[in-house]
Write an enzyme that holds these catalytic residues in place. Sequence first.
Site, PDB file in Angstrom:
ATOM      1  N   VAL A   1      59.645  51.220  37.809  1.00  0.00           N
ATOM      2  CA  VAL A   1      60.894  50.614  38.312  1.00  0.00           C
ATOM      3  C   VAL A   1      61.161  49.235  37.716  1.00  0.00           C
ATOM      4  O   VAL A   1      62.262  48.717  37.826  1.00  0.00           O
ATOM      5  CB  VAL A   1      60.928  50.503  39.853  1.00  0.00           C
TER       6      VAL A   1
ATOM      7  N   SER B   1      58.905  44.174  55.763  1.00  0.00           N
ATOM      8  CA  SER B   1      57.735  44.547  56.563  1.00  0.00           C
ATOM      9  C   SER B   1      57.731  43.632  57.779  1.00  0.00           C
ATOM     10  O   SER B   1      58.224  42.499  57.713  1.00  0.00           O
ATOM     11  CB  SER B   1      56.449  44.328  55.758  1.00  0.00           C
TER      12      SER B   1
ATOM     13  N   TYR C   1      51.583  39.994  48.829  1.00  0.00           N
ATOM     14  CA  TYR C   1      52.418  41.076  49.368  1.00  0.00           C
ATOM     15  C   TYR C   1      53.313  40.560  50.491  1.00  0.00           C
ATOM     16  O   TYR C   1      54.518  40.808  50.518  1.00  0.00           O
ATOM     17  CB  TYR C   1      51.519  42.200  49.876  1.00  0.00           C
TER      18      TYR C   1
ATOM     19  N   ALA D   1      54.216  37.476  51.216  1.00  0.00           N
ATOM     20  CA  ALA D   1      55.231  36.545  50.696  1.00  0.00           C
ATOM     21  C   ALA D   1      56.346  37.315  49.988  1.00  0.00           C
ATOM     22  O   ALA D   1      57.522  36.954  50.087  1.00  0.00           O
ATOM     23  CB  ALA D   1      54.580  35.544  49.744  1.00  0.00           C
ATOM     24  N   SER D   2      55.992  38.393  49.296  1.00  0.00           N
ATOM     25  CA  SER D   2      57.020  39.178  48.597  1.00  0.00           C
ATOM     26  C   SER D   2      57.964  39.826  49.601  1.00  0.00           C
ATOM     27  O   SER D   2      59.164  39.951  49.354  1.00  0.00           O
ATOM     28  CB  SER D   2      56.387  40.236  47.677  1.00  0.00           C
ATOM     29  N   LYS D   3      57.430  40.229  50.741  1.00  0.00           N
ATOM     30  CA  LYS D   3      58.279  40.866  51.763  1.00  0.00           C
ATOM     31  C   LYS D   3      59.199  39.836  52.407  1.00  0.00           C
ATOM     32  O   LYS D   3      60.326  40.135  52.779  1.00  0.00           O
ATOM     33  CB  LYS D   3      57.409  41.599  52.786  1.00  0.00           C
TER      34      LYS D   3
ATOM     35  N   ILE E   1      52.716  52.187  58.712  1.00  0.00           N
ATOM     36  CA  ILE E   1      53.186  53.572  58.632  1.00  0.00           C
ATOM     37  C   ILE E   1      52.127  54.396  57.899  1.00  0.00           C
ATOM     38  O   ILE E   1      51.611  53.979  56.852  1.00  0.00           O
ATOM     39  CB  ILE E   1      54.545  53.638  57.867  1.00  0.00           C
TER      40      ILE E   1
HETATM   41  P1  NAI Z   1      53.303  54.658  48.870  1.00  0.00           P
HETATM   42  O1  NAI Z   1      52.293  53.997  48.007  1.00  0.00           O
HETATM   43  O2  NAI Z   1      52.900  55.828  49.692  1.00  0.00           O
HETATM   44  O3  NAI Z   1      54.566  55.056  47.990  1.00  0.00           O
HETATM   45  C1  NAI Z   1      55.101  54.149  47.063  1.00  0.00           C
HETATM   46  C2  NAI Z   1      55.728  54.919  45.917  1.00  0.00           C
HETATM   47  O4  NAI Z   1      56.279  53.955  45.017  1.00  0.00           O
HETATM   48  C3  NAI Z   1      54.697  55.749  45.125  1.00  0.00           C
HETATM   49  O5  NAI Z   1      55.201  57.053  44.901  1.00  0.00           O
HETATM   50  C4  NAI Z   1      54.538  54.982  43.823  1.00  0.00           C
HETATM   51  O6  NAI Z   1      54.273  55.827  42.705  1.00  0.00           O
HETATM   52  C5  NAI Z   1      55.904  54.313  43.697  1.00  0.00           C
HETATM   53  N1  NAI Z   1      55.806  53.101  42.886  1.00  0.00           N
HETATM   54  C6  NAI Z   1      55.062  52.002  43.114  1.00  0.00           C
HETATM   55  N2  NAI Z   1      55.204  51.124  42.132  1.00  0.00           N
HETATM   56  C7  NAI Z   1      56.053  51.692  41.230  1.00  0.00           C
HETATM   57  C8  NAI Z   1      56.576  51.275  39.982  1.00  0.00           C
HETATM   58  N3  NAI Z   1      56.263  50.096  39.442  1.00  0.00           N
HETATM   59  N4  NAI Z   1      57.427  52.101  39.350  1.00  0.00           N
HETATM   60  C9  NAI Z   1      57.762  53.303  39.870  1.00  0.00           C
HETATM   61  N5  NAI Z   1      57.283  53.756  41.029  1.00  0.00           N
HETATM   62  C10 NAI Z   1      56.444  52.949  41.707  1.00  0.00           C
HETATM   63  O7  NAI Z   1      53.878  53.498  49.799  1.00  0.00           O
HETATM   64  P2  NAI Z   1      54.699  53.527  51.190  1.00  0.00           P
HETATM   65  O8  NAI Z   1      53.739  53.204  52.263  1.00  0.00           O
HETATM   66  O9  NAI Z   1      55.553  54.696  51.280  1.00  0.00           O
HETATM   67  O10 NAI Z   1      55.574  52.213  50.987  1.00  0.00           O
HETATM   68  C11 NAI Z   1      56.927  52.264  50.600  1.00  0.00           C
HETATM   69  C12 NAI Z   1      57.532  50.892  50.848  1.00  0.00           C
HETATM   70  O11 NAI Z   1      57.408  50.562  52.224  1.00  0.00           O
HETATM   71  C13 NAI Z   1      56.839  49.773  50.081  1.00  0.00           C
HETATM   72  O12 NAI Z   1      57.816  48.848  49.646  1.00  0.00           O
HETATM   73  C14 NAI Z   1      55.955  49.149  51.125  1.00  0.00           C
HETATM   74  O13 NAI Z   1      55.672  47.809  50.846  1.00  0.00           O
HETATM   75  C15 NAI Z   1      56.800  49.295  52.356  1.00  0.00           C
HETATM   76  N6  NAI Z   1      56.067  49.210  53.605  1.00  0.00           N
HETATM   77  C16 NAI Z   1      55.070  50.101  53.898  1.00  0.00           C
HETATM   78  C17 NAI Z   1      54.368  49.997  55.079  1.00  0.00           C
HETATM   79  C18 NAI Z   1      53.268  50.939  55.436  1.00  0.00           C
HETATM   80  O14 NAI Z   1      52.555  50.655  56.419  1.00  0.00           O
HETATM   81  N7  NAI Z   1      53.070  52.031  54.745  1.00  0.00           N
HETATM   82  C19 NAI Z   1      54.672  48.920  56.047  1.00  0.00           C
HETATM   83  C20 NAI Z   1      55.751  48.061  55.655  1.00  0.00           C
HETATM   84  C21 NAI Z   1      56.409  48.206  54.473  1.00  0.00           C
END
Ligand code: NAI
Length: 240
Positions: free
Chosen positions: A53, A128, A141, A143-145, A174
Amino acid sequence: MRLEGKTILITGAGSGIGQASAVKALTEGARVIGIDQNRDGIPEGVDPILGDVTDDDTVARAVAAADRIDGLATIAGISASGVAIDEIGSDQWDRIFEVNVKATWRWMIAALPAMRAQGGGSVVTVASQLAFGGGRLNAAYIASKGAIVSLTKTAAFELAPDGVRVNAVAPGAIDTPMMNRSMSRAKDPEAAREYSRNRHALKRFGRAEEIANGVVYLLSDEASFNTGSVITIDGGWRAA
Ligand code: NAI
């Protein structure tokens, strides 16, 4: 069918919250263009764009694949929990900000020309609950949020005259691959899971679908008076 006739770009569509949001957007009638570096988890029915991305080329291919852009959800993100504030490498800090913050901005401005030409659109970012409460051993992380919250509010104000709404969701913990990777990096993973689970008033982790419901709401016209808002979906973490 709250997204019927709409074309929605979703980054991070290959796992967790992005994947659940893509599935939900499809069931609500959208055409979904899903961007991820991994093909495997991108749901059936989503038009996949493979790539990082943070690359201009990935952005350009996704925008070119879209007939129109009614919505954008910038869900791809990375974390590096378990690292003390004075042990974060400079490169690691930069990479987290590049993926979480700069890419959010980059995708937002890439979607703008189409949204402006159409008279509006909806952008959903992912913060977050930690952006408000802080946390331990995850400073870059968190700080980024916080930066995503500020960017969301600023963009909402600036883009309102274009009819573009910009909102964030702020999830609690989550149950996704990211969360499980974070827990496994703790000294005592089971104790870390237990602490985090009980930190929520509802005494459980959230499901990706519960965040997807918020994302789809914000993408839809039901949220026509939402802009600059941060919708907390955290099982009572901040209330507790
Ligand atoms: P995850 O790791 O399960 O999914 C993230 C997806 O983003 C993956 O498919 C990965 O391949 C893709 N990705 C990451 N960096 C990439 C890049 N540079 N280019 C292309 N694709 C990329 O993570 P999840 O838990 O679904 O998190 C999604 C969002 O929610 C994130 O922004 C995370 O910070 C945020 N979040 C998650 C929480 C949690 O507890 N799981 C809590 C609060 C926020």
